[in-house]
Design a protein around this motif. Structure first.
Motif, PDB file in Angstrom:
ATOM      1  N   PHE A 122       0.803  -1.225   0.000  1.00 50.09           N
ATOM      2  CA  PHE A 122       0.000   0.000   0.000  1.00 50.09           C
ATOM      3  C   PHE A 122       0.834   1.273   0.000  1.00 50.09           C
ATOM      4  CE2 PHE A 122      -4.647  -0.729   0.535  1.00 50.09           C
ATOM      5  CZ  PHE A 122      -4.603  -2.084   0.234  1.00 50.09           C
ATOM      6  N   GLU A 123       2.036   1.192  -0.580  1.00 55.39           N
ATOM      7  CA  GLU A 123       2.895   2.375  -0.573  1.00 55.39           C
ATOM      8  C   GLU A 123       2.258   3.508  -1.383  1.00 55.39           C
ATOM      9  OE1 GLU A 123       6.869   1.702  -1.987  1.00 55.39           O
ATOM     10  OE2 GLU A 123       7.334   3.853  -1.995  1.00 55.39           O
ATOM     11  N   GLN A 124       1.810   3.174  -2.602  1.00 58.35           N
ATOM     12  CA  GLN A 124       1.217   4.217  -3.452  1.00 58.35           C
ATOM     13  C   GLN A 124      -0.054   4.784  -2.831  1.00 58.35           C
ATOM     14  OE1 GLN A 124       3.109   5.364  -5.681  1.00 58.35           O
ATOM     15  NE2 GLN A 124       4.474   3.610  -5.399  1.00 58.35           N
ATOM     16  N   GLU A 125      -0.874   3.889  -2.322  1.00 57.71           N
ATOM     17  CA  GLU A 125      -2.131   4.316  -1.720  1.00 57.71           C
ATOM     18  C   GLU A 125      -1.883   5.246  -0.540  1.00 57.71           C
ATOM     19  OE1 GLU A 125      -1.355   1.272  -2.639  1.00 57.71           O
ATOM     20  OE2 GLU A 125      -3.068   0.212  -3.520  1.00 57.71           O
ATOM     21  N   MET A 126      -0.933   4.861   0.317  1.00 59.41           N
ATOM     22  CA  MET A 126      -0.641   5.677   1.497  1.00 59.41           C
ATOM     23  C   MET A 126      -0.024   7.016   1.089  1.00 59.41           C
ATOM     24  SD  MET A 126      -1.779   4.302   4.193  1.00 59.41           S
ATOM     25  CE  MET A 126      -1.061   4.353   5.814  1.00 59.41           C
ATOM     26  N   ARG A 127       0.795   6.966   0.066  1.00 60.59           N
ATOM     27  CA  ARG A 127       1.418   8.213  -0.391  1.00 60.59           C
ATOM     28  C   ARG A 127       0.340   9.203  -0.855  1.00 60.59           C
ATOM     29  NH1 ARG A 127       6.582   8.783  -1.276  1.00 60.59           N
ATOM     30  NH2 ARG A 127       6.994   6.586  -1.696  1.00 60.59           N
ATOM     31  N   ALA A 128      -0.662   8.653  -1.525  1.00 57.08           N
ATOM     32  CA  ALA A 128      -1.708   9.498  -2.094  1.00 57.08           C
ATOM     33  C   ALA A 128      -2.554  10.203  -1.030  1.00 57.08           C
ATOM     34  CB  ALA A 128      -2.624   8.648  -2.992  1.00 57.08           C
ATOM     35  N   VAL A 129      -2.647   9.619   0.159  1.00 57.43           N
ATOM     36  CA  VAL A 129      -3.500  10.250   1.184  1.00 57.43           C
ATOM     37  C   VAL A 129      -2.677  10.921   2.292  1.00 57.43           C
ATOM     38  CG1 VAL A 129      -5.409   8.676   0.804  1.00 57.43           C
ATOM     39  CG2 VAL A 129      -3.736   8.155   2.585  1.00 57.43           C
ATOM     40  N   SER A 130      -1.345  10.867   2.170  1.00 59.21           N
ATOM     41  CA  SER A 130      -0.512  11.397   3.253  1.00 59.21           C
ATOM     42  C   SER A 130       0.190  12.672   2.823  1.00 59.21           C
ATOM     43  CB  SER A 130       0.535  10.357   3.664  1.00 59.21           C
ATOM     44  OG  SER A 130      -0.071   9.124   3.944  1.00 59.21           O
ATOM     45  N   ASP A 131       0.325  13.584   3.774  1.00 57.95           N
ATOM     46  CA  ASP A 131       1.138  14.769   3.503  1.00 57.95           C
ATOM     47  C   ASP A 131       2.608  14.399   3.502  1.00 57.95           C
ATOM     48  OD1 ASP A 131      -0.875  17.173   3.639  1.00 57.95           O
ATOM     49  OD2 ASP A 131      -1.445  15.768   5.220  1.00 57.95           O
ATOM     50  N   GLU A 132       2.944  13.428   4.332  1.00 61.82           N
ATOM     51  CA  GLU A 132       4.311  12.896   4.323  1.00 61.82           C
ATOM     52  C   GLU A 132       4.218  11.391   4.485  1.00 61.82           C
ATOM     53  OE1 GLU A 132       7.101  14.714   7.180  1.00 61.82           O
ATOM     54  OE2 GLU A 132       5.650  16.360   7.259  1.00 61.82           O
ATOM     55  N   LEU A 133       5.109  10.682   3.819  1.00 64.82           N
ATOM     56  CA  LEU A 133       5.144   9.221   3.976  1.00 64.82           C
ATOM     57  C   LEU A 133       6.560   8.800   4.325  1.00 64.82           C
ATOM     58  CD1 LEU A 133       3.825   6.367   3.661  1.00 64.82           C
ATOM     59  CD2 LEU A 133       4.577   6.436   1.278  1.00 64.82           C
ATOM     60  N   LEU A 134       6.700   8.096   5.423  1.00 63.51           N
ATOM     61  CA  LEU A 134       8.008   7.602   5.849  1.00 63.51           C
ATOM     62  C   LEU A 134       7.964   6.083   5.808  1.00 63.51           C
ATOM     63  CD1 LEU A 134       8.145   9.958   8.935  1.00 63.51           C
ATOM     64  CD2 LEU A 134       9.391  10.294   6.784  1.00 63.51           C
ATOM     65  N   ILE A 135       9.035   5.490   5.276  1.00 65.27           N
ATOM     66  CA  ILE A 135       9.037   4.031   5.129  1.00 65.27           C
ATOM     67  C   ILE A 135      10.281   3.459   5.801  1.00 65.27           C
ATOM     68  CG2 ILE A 135       9.116   2.125   3.462  1.00 65.27           C
ATOM     69  CD1 ILE A 135       7.652   3.969   1.487  1.00 65.27           C
ATOM     70  N   THR A 136      10.080   2.339   6.499  1.00 66.62           N
ATOM     71  CA  THR A 136      11.228   1.644   7.086  1.00 66.62           C
ATOM     72  C   THR A 136      11.151   0.163   6.743  1.00 66.62           C
ATOM     73  OG1 THR A 136      10.084   1.065   9.145  1.00 66.62           O
ATOM     74  CG2 THR A 136      11.218   3.191   9.110  1.00 66.62           C
TER      75      THR A 136
END
Lengths: 482, 296
Positions: free
Chosen positions: B141-155
């Motif tokens: 869900f990286e793309q999906e989360m990116r689309a609804v987030s002002d910032e996206l951090l991934i670990t």
């Protein structure tokens, strides 16, 4: 109340009738049945049934019928048994009771019909439950129920919950020509009859047969619908155009005692324990996927003294428990369980620890139950329920080693329907308010009955409420008067 | 019978299903779940709803293969049927305009946190999402989360993608950078949710977690899902599944979730053995013969 044998199909005089002993119910021997889930009671033969039926004094004012929550015409159906017209007897019962094969097995007759039987003043009461069961089973084996033909009224009723009260409402209303759809939250129909009452007391096949009969009559069923979540009462009435709704959602959230250790692995609510066994068939794991703790050689106790408690502990025994205890804080006299179940449980080897209550569950330090610290009680002054209040005896604490403990101390109201139905009145305990005569709630067109109104009670009382509700729903649908 | 409209693996062992369930689709809100019983002999398991499409009458769920039921379910394909799907259950997430909301998703929990992230954003929150997994392949869900987030951090735990480390490392940095955080929602493995709770407790940041105890009926009837919240027993199915993270007794949750570990292992082993057997007929898939939905 004088016996009126003169015009009866029964040729025996009252004196001769009283002389016949109550015919015993054939049953599996205790040391056989405590290892299997087959039904304990095997049912009367035709001859046993007719012999038992001949005992009926055919009272002019039958107190049995007066004390039946659904008003079964006992003397009439029993007389038909004497005459050998078993199908006629079944039809006579069905006029008042759509689930005779079920009530014939699980109804506490000693509190109702048999408790008021005139014979009981001198000898043992008439075996009304056994006779009801016999004719219902006979009818089922013959596969010849008579389907009532009624013109459709064009009215639609939604029944919420497929337990005993909901099925009674559905069965009664379909016979009045209304369209009826029953919504069930679980994947299987029958409510407490399926998830609560074990196979050895009420075989699932019996319930399936009763459901098939209702389907034949035209009742529709939809499972996997949690009314209040999947669809609301208002949506049923406004969007799906139901003219009336009956709420029979049954007993609710299991209660715990609030003593230390109730979160240990090995402590179950009776609802969970019985649901795993009855609904999910966890005792047939791994053939069925739902697991339960292995009870073979284990010490198991149930806390409580009702039918649910006995169902749980007798199931545990059948699943291999080494010791099976009932821990009840009052004495034999106050036990709410049916007399026959207590008798059967004792025969099977259940150890009754009366006037005893747990105060704490003990653990192995790794989250698993190892026992219960219990205290002995004595009975003091009567409490609000009219029963003598149990009072702990100082210094009587003792530890009972246990692997599994099952809490069967009652339930609280499930709030899902109430909290999603604006204007639906509840009492201070959260149960739905419905008048006891017509089962009407505070919402027009919405009726309720059974455990969600009264709190946990019995199958037959829920059916009685269903019967009253069906009559008043029919009246409402035909007159429009609320 | 509930028909599978679409089924696709979105990561190794993680499958996304679109199911025909019109009643549920109409009512679903973020944070709610369904109970599935995938075939006649199946157990009942809770699965969070990832999204719904009321117009099409479908819901989507994301399932990770862990035990027998999830492995078997993940062998189902579009056109197959699931015996029972009931819901939407549980209380929906409390969606309000809090200000800045940090949504933390661990592993398959990201799919479960996603609908809440969408709702938080829609109502006007600033949404910072932190998504973590063991490795690159398991980031979903990286793309999906990116689309609804002002910032996206991934670990990722192993550093195979984005930052090496845990979601809590990113969250700690965010907090320590002095950014105003009004709410943290964490959905994922219990250890992750516990670590998030311990971290935010120190800073007194309101934190919500979505609990996943063992359940049967999901309607409050059995009490199997009881969790200890602030020392009191609550039922995750009707009182939750979301709770104030700082009040949750995670040890009891871990202990109770391990209650059937032995049986679960046996069940899985027998399932895998039966699948491997050359003579085995793949009879588990439900034929979509029955009436749709719960009509019985």
């Amino acid at each position: 109340m004088s016996p009126t044998a003169s015009k009866s199909l029964n040729p025996l005089s009252p004196k001769e009738r009283i002389k016949i002993p109550r015919q015993p119910m054939p049953e599996q021997p205790p040391d056989v049945r405590n290892k299997n889930f087959n039904e304990v009671n095997l049912g009367y033969s035709e001859e046993l049934a007719r012999q038992e039926a001949r005992r009926c004094l055919e009272c002019a004012k039958p107190t049995c019928t007066e004390n039946c929550p659904v008003g079964v015409d006992v003397t009439a159906f029993v007389e038909l048994i004497v005459a050998g017209d078993f199908l006629g007897a079944a039809a006579k019962i069905r006029e008042a009771n759509v689930l005779p094969a079920i009530t014939g097995r699980v109804c506490p007759q000693e509190d109702h019909c048999e408790g008021k039987c005139l014979l009981a003043k001198k000898v043992k009461p008439l075996g009304i439950g056994y006779l009801e069961r016999f004719v219902a089973d006979y009818e089922q084996r013959r596969g010849t129920h008579v389907l009532p033909k009624v013109p459709p009224t064009g009215k639609k009723v939604a029944v919420v919950g497929s337990g005993p009260s909901g099925l009674t409402v559905a069965g009664d209303l379909i016979q009045k020509g209304h369209k009826v759809r029953v919504f069930e939250a679980l994947h299987e129909l029958g409510g407490v009859l399926v998830y609560g009452i074990p196979e050895f007391r009420l075989p699932k096949q019996i319930i399936r047969e009763q459901l098939d009969y209702m389907r034949e009559m035209g009742v529709e069923f939809e499972t996997d619908v949690v009314v209040g979540r999947t669809v609301t009462i208002d949506e049923l009435m406004n969007e799906e155009a139901y003219d009336a709704v009956y709420i029979g959602t049954g007993a609710g959230l299991p209660q715990f005692m609030g003593i230390p250790g109730e979160h240990l692995n090995g402590v179950y609510s009776a609802n969970e324990f019985l649901t795993r066994i009855n609904l999910m068939k966890a005792y047939r794991f791994p053939e069925y996927d739902e697991p339960m703790l292995d009870l073979h050689g284990k010490d198991v106790a149930v806390i409580g003294g009702g039918n649910t408690a006995l169902d749980a502990i007798r199931s545990a025994l059948r699943l291999g428990a080494k010791k099976a205890y009932v821990i009840y804080r009052r004495s034999d006299a106050e036990m709410p369980a049916r007399a026959e179940e207590v008798h059967h449980a004792k025969e099977e080897g259940i150890d009754f620890q009366m006037l005893t209550a747990p105060v704490e569950f003990l653990s192995n330090g790794k989250g698993w139950l190892t026992g219960a610290r219990c205290v002995r009680m004595e009975l003091g002054e009567p409490d609000a329920s009219g029963r003598r209040r149990p009072v702990p005896i100082k210094g009587s604490e003792f530890d009972l080693p246990l692997s599994v403990a099952v809490m069967a101390i009652g339930t609280m109201a499930n709030p899902i329907v109430q909290s999603t139905t604006p204007g639906l009145g509840t009492d201070k305990r959260g149960y739905i308010m419905a008048d006891s005569e017509k089962q009407r709630t505070t919402r027009k067109g919405v009726f309720a009955g059974g455990d969600i109104v009264t709190g946990a009670a019995t199958v037959i009382l829920a059916m009685g409420a269903g019967r009253r509700a069906a009559a008043s729903i029919h009246e409402y649908l035909t007159t429009g008067v609320w | 019978m509930f028909k599978i409209i679409k089924a696709e693996f979105i990561a190794p062992g993680i499958k996304r299903f679109v199911l025909e369930a019109p009643r549920i689709a109409r009512k679903q809100k973020p944070g709610q779940f369904v109970i599935l019983r995938i075939y006649e002999e199946g157990e009942r398991i809770p699965v969070t709803i990832e999204s719904s499409d009321p117009a099409r009458g479908t819901i989507s769920i994301v399932v990770q293969s862990v035990g027998k039921t999830t492995q078997m379910l993940n062998s189902f394909n579009s056109g197959d049927c699931i015996s029972d799907v009931v819901g939407p259950l549980g209380k929906p997430s409390e969606i309000e305009k809090f200000g800045t909301v940090v949504v933390v998703g661990g592993g398959v929990g990201t799919a479960m946190a996603y609908p809440s992230a969408v709702a938080f954003k829609k109502i006007g929150n600033r949404v910072i999402s932190i998504v973590g997994a063991r490795n690159k392949e398991l980031i979903i869900f990286e793309q999906e989360m990116r689309a609804v987030s002002d910032e996206l951090l991934i670990t990722t735990d192993d550093g195979s993608y984005a930052k090496k480390g845990f979601v809590t490392d990113e969250l700690r940095q965010l907090i320590e950078s002095g950014r105003q955080i009004d709410l943290v929602l964490a959905v994922g493995p219990i250890v992750m949710m516990k670590a998030v709770a311990e971290l935010t407790r120190k800073y007194n940041i309101h934190t919500v977690v979505s609990l996943n105890p063992i359940m049967i009926d999901g309607t409050g009837m059995c009490g199997g899902c009881r969790v200890l919240i602030d020392g009191k027993s609550q039922f995750a199915c009707v009182d939750g599944p979301e709770f104030d993270a700082h009040k949750v007794n995670f040890e009891v949750l871990v202990q109770r979730n391990a209650m059937y570990r032995e049986q679960e292992q046996r069940s899985l082993a027998e399932y895998q053995r039966s699948k491997a057997a050359p003579s085995s007929v793949n009879a588990e898939h439900e034929a979509c013969a029955g009436a749709p939905g719960g009509t019985r």
